[in-house]
Design a protein around this motif. Structure first.
Motif, PDB file in Angstrom:
ATOM      1  N   LEU A 208       0.770  -1.213  -0.008  1.00 50.36           N
ATOM      2  CA  LEU A 208      -0.078  -0.073  -0.004  1.00 50.36           C
ATOM      3  C   LEU A 208       0.951   1.303  -0.030  1.00 50.36           C
ATOM      4  CD1 LEU A 208      -2.771  -1.090   2.565  1.00 50.36           C
ATOM      5  CD2 LEU A 208      -2.936  -0.993  -0.021  1.00 50.36           C
ATOM      6  N   SER A 209       2.017   1.288   0.775  1.00 54.80           N
ATOM      7  CA  SER A 209       2.773   2.434   0.916  1.00 54.80           C
ATOM      8  C   SER A 209       4.040   2.185   1.280  1.00 54.80           C
ATOM      9  CB  SER A 209       2.219   3.734   1.689  1.00 54.80           C
ATOM     10  OG  SER A 209       2.355   3.145   3.008  1.00 54.80           O
ATOM     11  N   ALA A 210       5.065   2.890   1.244  1.00 52.41           N
ATOM     12  CA  ALA A 210       6.623   2.491   1.818  1.00 52.41           C
ATOM     13  C   ALA A 210       7.264   3.905   2.227  1.00 52.41           C
ATOM     14  CB  ALA A 210       7.456   2.058   0.492  1.00 52.41           C
ATOM     15  N   ALA A 211       7.866   3.403   3.268  1.00 48.95           N
ATOM     16  CA  ALA A 211       8.593   4.926   3.795  1.00 48.95           C
ATOM     17  C   ALA A 211       9.979   4.693   3.549  1.00 48.95           C
ATOM     18  CB  ALA A 211       8.477   4.951   5.314  1.00 48.95           C
ATOM     19  N   PHE A 212      10.782   5.789   3.007  1.00 50.31           N
ATOM     20  CA  PHE A 212      12.034   5.975   2.589  1.00 50.31           C
ATOM     21  C   PHE A 212      12.949   6.783   3.611  1.00 50.31           C
ATOM     22  CE2 PHE A 212       9.317   5.134  -1.120  1.00 50.31           C
ATOM     23  CZ  PHE A 212      10.190   4.275  -1.828  1.00 50.31           C
ATOM     24  N   GLY A 213      13.937   6.138   4.240  1.00 50.64           N
ATOM     25  CA  GLY A 213      14.852   6.888   5.070  1.00 50.64           C
ATOM     26  C   GLY A 213      16.066   7.608   4.502  1.00 50.64           C
ATOM     27  N   LEU A 214      16.108   8.812   4.525  1.00 47.08           N
ATOM     28  CA  LEU A 214      17.093   9.499   3.355  1.00 47.08           C
ATOM     29  C   LEU A 214      17.977  10.133   4.440  1.00 47.08           C
ATOM     30  CD1 LEU A 214      14.656  10.387   0.639  1.00 47.08           C
ATOM     31  CD2 LEU A 214      16.449   8.329   0.605  1.00 47.08           C
TER      32      LEU A 214
END
Ligand SMILES: Cc1cc2nc3c(=O)[nH]c(=O)nc-3n(C[C@H](O)[C@H](O)[C@H](O)COP(=O)(O)OP(=O)(O)OC[C@H]3O[C@@H](n4cnc5c(N)ncnc54)[C@H](O)[C@@H]3O)c2cc1C
Length: 300
Positions: free
Chosen positions: A187-193
């Motif tokens: 459904l969604s994804a989180a990116f750690g930058l």
């Protein structure tokens, strides 16, 4: 789609259905037959669509941007569900970006650049959506989704919305947990930058894109690299060494620009592509002993 399925789907709020969708407009090689295509407009409509199809035991397939999927000439005997409209939100907060599975990966890269966040430059130019990139653990130029994903929200087999840390998703070279759990929907994804300089990020993205334009046959429809990298070599190198560049079946051809790409030179059918893939695998096996594994997903 049978009448019972059509009726059950017709009562879902925010769901558009094309009962005779053209798969060639939705998939990488621009080939393939017809199928019922469901286009939920909201996350709730998508979840409800999946629930109804599961309950009816109706075959279904989640399609992101279709850039790694080949449709068969005979079409697909089930419902293709598109994520692009339902899962389209994107938010940046601090050094993190959360994006719906239907968001183009390029939009996430552009947002990161705008916000001065570094880490995703490698992904600029990989066609497709966030969901497809997570499913494939897409990667390029020394980076892969595994390096930047922190968590993924998905619909599990029981219909629950679940969140898992990326480290629990078995991400490795073009592999993820979702390939072994094909009934689940990202459904969604989180990116750690990390904090970076927008102008430097922009320049790296531009260079990455230029390398692609120079090396890849982007002027023809394809699904990108046809085969995975075999241990100890490169598919394109093996194919080239076997003298297969330019090999043609109908409208399908081993790209002369990049032997790792099968392209649709014009008028190819999916059967042409399948026949060409099988000839490449056979020749490479006979001449080098390497067994090439397809990276492409088949809509079947
Ligand atoms: C010119 C070109 C260059 C490419 N270069 C690269 C590259 O450098 N690196 C690379 O890794 N790939 C590359 N690819 C392949 C492709 O772009 C990637 O695999 C991409 O991540 C696929 O995303 P998509 O949204 O198009 O997925 P799709 O092709 O739509 O789907 C791929 C698979 O993911 C599944 N899927 C999609 N969304 C979801 C979801 N929300 N939930 C569950 N399952 C889902 C589908 O069911 C399917 O099995 C390239 C392709 C092209 C055409």
């Amino acid at each position: 789609m049978d009448l019972k399925t059509a009726e059950a789907l017709s009562v879902i709020d925010g769901l558009r259905i094309d009962e005779d969708g053209d798969l060639s407009l939705l998939t990488g090689f621009r080939t393939g037959g017809r199928a019922a295509v469901a286009v939920p407009q909201t996350k709730q409509a998508l979840i409800e669509t999946v629930r109804v199809l599961r309950e009816l035991g109706e075959k279904h397939f989640i399609l992101g941007r279709g850039s790694n999927v080949m449709a068969l000439d005979e079409g697909y005997p089930g419902v293709v569900i598109l994520t692009r409209e339902a899962l389209s939100s994107i938010d940046a907060e601090g050094t993190s970006i959360r994006a719906g599975a239907g968001v183009p990966l390029a939009d996430v890269c552009r947002t990161a650049c705008r916000e001065g966040l570094t880490g995703l430059e490698f992904a600029y130019g990989i066609p497709g959506s966030v969901g497809g990139a997570v499913f494939m653990n897409a990667g390029a130029y020394g980076g892969e989704m595994k390096d930047v994903l922190t968590e993924v929200e998905y619909l599990d087999s029981e219909g629950n919305v679940t969140v898992s840390a990326a480290s629990d998703l078995d991400l490795s070279y073009r592999k993820s947990f979702f390939q072994d759990h094909r009934d689940m929907v990202i459904l969604s994804a989180a990116f750690g930058l990390r904090e970076g300089d927008s102008s430097v990020i922009y320049e790296t993205m531009r260079e990455t894109m230029n390398k692609r334009i120079e090396k890849q046959p982007l002027e023809y429809p394809s699904c990108g690299s046809t085969f995975k990298r075999p241990e100890g070599s490169y598919a394109s190198k093996l194919i080239d060494e076997c003298g297969l560049k330019g090999l043609t079946v109908g409208g399908a051809q081993v790209s002369e620009k990049h032997a790792g790409f099968v392209i649709n030179r014009g008028g190819a059918t999916s059967s042409d592509i399948l026949e060409l893939i099988s000839r490449i695998r056979e020749t490479v096996r006979d001449m080098t002993g390497y067994e090439l594994e397809c990276e492409i997903e088949f809509l079947e």
